[in-house]
Design an enzyme around this catalytic site. Structure first.
Site, PDB file in Angstrom:
ATOM      1  N   GLY A  30       8.268 -76.471  21.914  1.00 26.94           N
ATOM      2  CA  GLY A  30       8.145 -75.355  22.854  1.00 26.94           C
ATOM      3  C   GLY A  30       9.117 -75.513  24.013  1.00 26.94           C
ATOM      4  N   GLY A  31      10.264 -76.135  23.728  1.00 26.06           N
ATOM      5  CA  GLY A  31      11.208 -76.463  24.804  1.00 26.06           C
ATOM      6  C   GLY A  31      12.232 -75.387  25.121  1.00 26.06           C
ATOM      7  N   TYR A  82      -9.447 -71.405  24.709  1.00 31.08           N
ATOM      8  CA  TYR A  82      -8.213 -72.081  25.160  1.00 31.08           C
ATOM      9  C   TYR A  82      -8.565 -73.426  25.798  1.00 31.08           C
ATOM     10  CZ  TYR A  82      -3.996 -72.826  28.055  1.00 31.08           C
ATOM     11  OH  TYR A  82      -2.879 -73.351  28.657  1.00 31.08           O
ATOM     12  N   SER A 122      11.620 -72.573  26.724  1.00 31.75           N
ATOM     13  CA  SER A 122      11.243 -71.740  27.869  1.00 31.75           C
ATOM     14  C   SER A 122      10.341 -72.527  28.814  1.00 31.75           C
ATOM     15  CB  SER A 122      10.509 -70.488  27.351  1.00 31.75           C
ATOM     16  OG  SER A 122       9.965 -69.739  28.410  1.00 31.75           O
ATOM     17  N   GLY A 123      10.198 -72.014  30.016  1.00 36.78           N
ATOM     18  CA  GLY A 123       9.189 -72.495  30.954  1.00 36.78           C
ATOM     19  C   GLY A 123       9.283 -73.957  31.336  1.00 36.78           C
TER      20      GLY A 123
END
Ligand SMILES: NC(=O)c1ccc[n+]([C@@H]2O[C@H](COP(=O)([O-])OP(=O)(O)OC[C@H]3O[C@@H](n4cnc5c(N)ncnc54)[C@H](OP(=O)(O)O)[C@@H]3O)[C@@H](O)[C@H]2O)c1
Length: 244
Positions: free
Chosen positions: A13-14, A150, A16-17
């Site tokens: 997940g690198g 979540y 973005s953000g």
């Protein structure tokens, strides 16, 4: 000399953000990083932004075949891993009474199952003395309406960390969980209304959300030998949000 000089890091997940800010920081500190994400275009932009010592590998962290492809690429290009930052995750607000099987399965498939298999599949390439960090959430230690699934999926990560660090002690691999508080990222922009954003900010002592760079600074601490005696913690990086 950088804090991660010569190290190889994999960050899911690198593109973005917070994880992108961390990838950028890790490279500035001397690491070579592999970043992942599902959208090729976002991945290409992230690789361009980081500029050097980075490979983008497209894939879904909830898909075991994609994870195999990721670690095959790492094996072929570098042959080893020192730092794994399992950060790909999703969060969707659904209140009790409206929770569907689809919501439960999608959330746990990525946040719990995907993180587990990311770690397990990375292990054969891991150097002794390495560091594993996983992105949890302060949601897992608070009681936000609508976010119970979540929160539960992120709460699994600390249970994983406790067992794994004990199983990995012979290899001196540390396992920690970083809990970001409300942080301004593209994901937050998508899921939060302006009203919800203001509500969260009112609960943070400084009255402002976190910035991705502030999370990256702590990810660097957990990834590097600066945290050599830190193992099995849930580190909340939230400006005091969960403390009050
Ligand atoms: N922002 C917050 O306030 C906050 C607070 C606590 C915890 N978190 C957690 O922090 C992590 C990152 O959040 P962020 O706010 O920085 O999000 P973001 O800016 O939306 O970035 C998320 C990244 O993950 C990738 N991604 C999403 N699903 C993926 C999948 N199935 N497989 C691989 N990559 C995937 C996205 O790229 P693609 O869409 O192209 O796949 C993107 O690169 C998540 O685990 C989230 O739950 C966020």
């Amino acid at each position: 000399m950088g804090k991660l000089e010569g190290k190889v890091a994999v960050i899911t997940g690198g593109s973005s953000g917070m994880a992108l800010a961390s990838a950028k920081r890790f490279v500035e500190e001397g690491a070579y990083v592999f970043i992942t994400g599902r959208r090729q275009e976002a991945l290409d932009e992230a690789v361009k932004l980081i500029g050097r010592n980075v490979t983008g590998v497209r894939g879904d962290a909830a898909n075991l075949d994609d994870l195999d492809r990721l670690f095959d690429t790492v094996k072929r290009e570098k042959g080893e891993i020192d730092v794994l930052y399992a950060s790909a995750g999703m969060g969707e607000g659904v209140p009790l009474g409206e929770i569907t099987e689809q919501h439960f399965d999608a959330t746990f498939n990525l946040n719990a199952r995907g993180t587990l298999f990311t770690v397990q599949k990375a292990l054969p390439l891991f150097n002794d003395g390495g560091s594993i960090l996983m992105t949890g959430s302060v949601a897992s230690i608070k009681g936000f309406p609508g976010y119970s699934v979540y929160a539960a999926s992120k709460a699994t990560l600390h249970a994983f960390a406790r067992g794994w660090l004990n199983e990995l002690k012979g290899r001196n691999i540390r396992v920690n969980v970083l809990h970001p508080g409300p942080t301004a990222t593209p994901m937050q922009d998508q899921v939060l209304t302006e009203e919800a954003k203001q509500m969260f900010e009112s609960l943070i002592p400084r009255g402002k959300m976190g910035r991705s760079e502030e999370i990256a600074a702590v990810a660097l601490f957990l990834a590097s030998d600066d945290s050599s005696f830190v193992n099995g913690v849930e580190l909340s990086v939230d400006g005091g949000f969960s403390a009050i």
